[in-house]
Scaffold this active site. Structure first.
Site, PDB file in Angstrom:
ATOM      1  N   GLU A 162      -9.952   5.486   5.985  1.00 17.54           N
ATOM      2  CA  GLU A 162      -9.119   4.740   6.922  1.00 17.54           C
ATOM      3  C   GLU A 162      -9.981   4.030   7.960  1.00 17.54           C
ATOM      4  OE1 GLU A 162      -4.957   6.013   8.012  1.00 17.54           O
ATOM      5  OE2 GLU A 162      -5.944   6.392   9.934  1.00 17.54           O
ATOM      6  N   LYS A 206       4.459   0.609   4.797  1.00 22.93           N
ATOM      7  CA  LYS A 206       5.451   1.273   5.652  1.00 22.93           C
ATOM      8  C   LYS A 206       6.499   0.269   6.122  1.00 22.93           C
ATOM      9  CE  LYS A 206       3.663   4.047   8.773  1.00 22.93           C
ATOM     10  NZ  LYS A 206       2.723   4.560   9.794  1.00 22.93           N
TER      11      LYS A 206
END
Length: 503
Positions: A335, A476
């Site tokens: 990430e 998302k």
């Protein structure tokens, strides 16, 4: 200039591991470092079985100077903006009390409130509490889960369960292990808007209410950088533990996100975890060149990713208590450094972070080591182990465990010739070993902080921003559009939605 530096690195000779050891009888000692974590306990970092040599080390040091590593490191510790896309500092080290005075003062205040609450719970001031269900996702769950699993398997002060997945099976499994009459909830969300976390939290509250708990929200502790939103959700101010916006999720276990760690270990254990990490912070801040452990690790990582074309890096913990460490490092490294543009927004020339993966020894030996030894992919490996066992069984268990750990590194390097190709091992395959004297709060704290700084050092050498993570947002956002029922998609996705009766 930086492109030329990478070209010069690529042009250096690449001797085999056998040659490196043959040419330098002291290589094992010269490429190993003992790091003291306190009370006479040490961690050995051994990079001798990597292909780094003095020429590459010198060239990487020159690259670090060219990329202004020292000044960027200084910016990190002084609270300057090091996340340019979001205009933020990254002040996780201040949570260990190493950083700008203002950030450290704020951390001491936040930790003081957390310490008081933890001690009050342990003293019974909030009624009988035997279970804590910690609800978060990403960094708000992975860090606490790793540390609790590693250090609180025995003599835990509270029975802690960490729930992250929105899949209801995860929450049901935790609820089944807890008595609602003696259970508290910790709800961890930086923004206090995370849909997975809040959905799980509402279901946990419903479970408490169904069991006859009069006011379930009185059982909630909120861990957030948005305390006003936690209050709006119904948590009283005295049970809201805040932390600064400048602490990123995957770097947050040191903040009040570490509440479940302190609840499980006791405050002294959490404080020791912080101090172990702070010892690594001070080393990283104050040590120059290849003697700097995280920087040297970054040299090795980039050697294989950039100069040898290795697309993955494997991490194997030869300690059941560190089973979650590869998962934790996946988020931390991928990430942070899974980027395709520089910090200035220009396309990145060459690969950035490799794919981090791994498992637990000796289980992994019977699963994936076939590819490591005889496959066509070159995969640098980190072995992580502790000399002191975590069990009280026959010492043969731990002796066999460590023997296998050390044997795998030796076998990867040496290989074995055979006229039968199926039984031939090419060797010359790299590994590094991180050997703890014992797995303690201080040593685990130092180990995690080492990997944080290793990730930052790699980012500086690559010229990327490790502190934003926009790549997690698009999917998302689309999921929210699906939930709202106001989006159309490609034929494949539309068919899947209809098949699952979501559309």
């Amino acid at each position: 200039m930086t492109t030329a530096r990478w070209e010069s690195l690529s042009a250096l000779a690449k001797p085999t591991l056998a040659t490196l050891f043959a040419q330098d009888e002291a290589r094992a000692a010269r490429y190993s470092t003992l790091f003291e974590v306190g009370a006479g306990s040490e961690i050995l970092f051994d990079w001798s079985k990597t292909h780094l040599d003095d020429a590459h080390i010198a060239a990487f040091e020159a690259l670090a100077q060219e990329m202004a590593f020292a000044s960027q490191r200084g910016a990190l510790f002084s609270g300057q903006v090091v996340n340019p896309t979001e205009g933020r500092a990254a002040e996780h080290t201040a949570q260990r009390f190493v950083g700008s005075p203002v950030a450290v003062a704020r951390a001491r205040e936040d930790h003081g409130r957390m310490e008081a609450l933890v001690k009050a719970i342990h003293a019974g001031e909030h009624g009988e509490v035997r279970h804590l269900i910690h609800i978060g996702i990403g960094g708000s769950a992975l860090g606490p889960a790793l540390v609790v699993d590693a250090l609180a398997r025995k003599d835990a002060k509270l029975d802690v369960h960490v729930v992250a997945n929105i899949d209801g099976c995860a929450l049901e499994a935790a609820l089944a292990k807890c008595d609602p009459a003696t259970t508290m909830l910790a709800v961890a969300s930086k923004t206090f808007t995370t849909i997975e976390t809040l959905t799980n939290a509402e279901s946990a509250l419903a479970w408490l209410q169904a069991a006859g708990v009069a006011n379930p929200r009185e059982r909630v502790v909120a861990l957030t950088a948005a305390p006003e939103k936690a209050q709006g959700w119904g948590v009283e101010e005295g049970r809201i533990l805040s932390f600064p916006e400048s602490v990123g999720g995957r770097y947050s276990l040191w903040s009040t996100i570490g509440f479940p760690i302190a609840a499980a270990l006791g405050w002294d254990g959490f404080a020791a975890l912080l101090e172990g990490a702070a010892a690594m912070d001070r080393h990283f801040r104050d040590t120059e060149g290849a003697a700097n452990l995280p920087l040297r690790a970054a040299f090795a990582d980039l050697y294989y990713a950039r100069l040898r074309g290795c697309q993955t890096r494997a991490v194997f913990a030869y300690d059941e208590r560190m089973a979650l460490l590869p998962d934790y490092l996946q988020q931390l490294e991928m990430e942070s450094n899974g980027k395709s543009v520089t910090a200035e927004g220009a396309p990145l020339e060459g690969p950035s972070a490799p794919i981090t993966w791994g498992g637990v020894g000796t289980d992994a030996q019977h699963a994936v080591f076939q590819l490591l030894h005889q496959g066509t992919n070159l995969v640098p490996v980190d072995f992580i182990a502790a000399i002191a066992p975590g069990d009280a069984l026959d010492p043969a268990h731990h002796r066999i465990l460590l023997s296998n750990c050390f044997a795998q590194g030796a076998a990867l390097m040496a290989g074995q010739a055979s006229e039968d190709g199926a039984r031939a091992y090419p060797g010359d395959r790299p590994s590094a070993t991180i050997l703890l004297d014992a797995l303690t709060p201080a040593s685990l704290g130092a180990l995690i902080a080492f990997h944080e700084h290793r990730t930052f050092a790699s980012a500086v050498l690559l010229g990327i921003n490790p502190f934003d993570q926009f790549g997690v947002e698009l999917g998302k956002a689309i999921a929210k559009r699906i939930e709202a029922g106001n989006a159309s998609f490609d034929a494949s996705t539309q068919a899947l939605l209809e098949r699952a009766k979501i559309a």
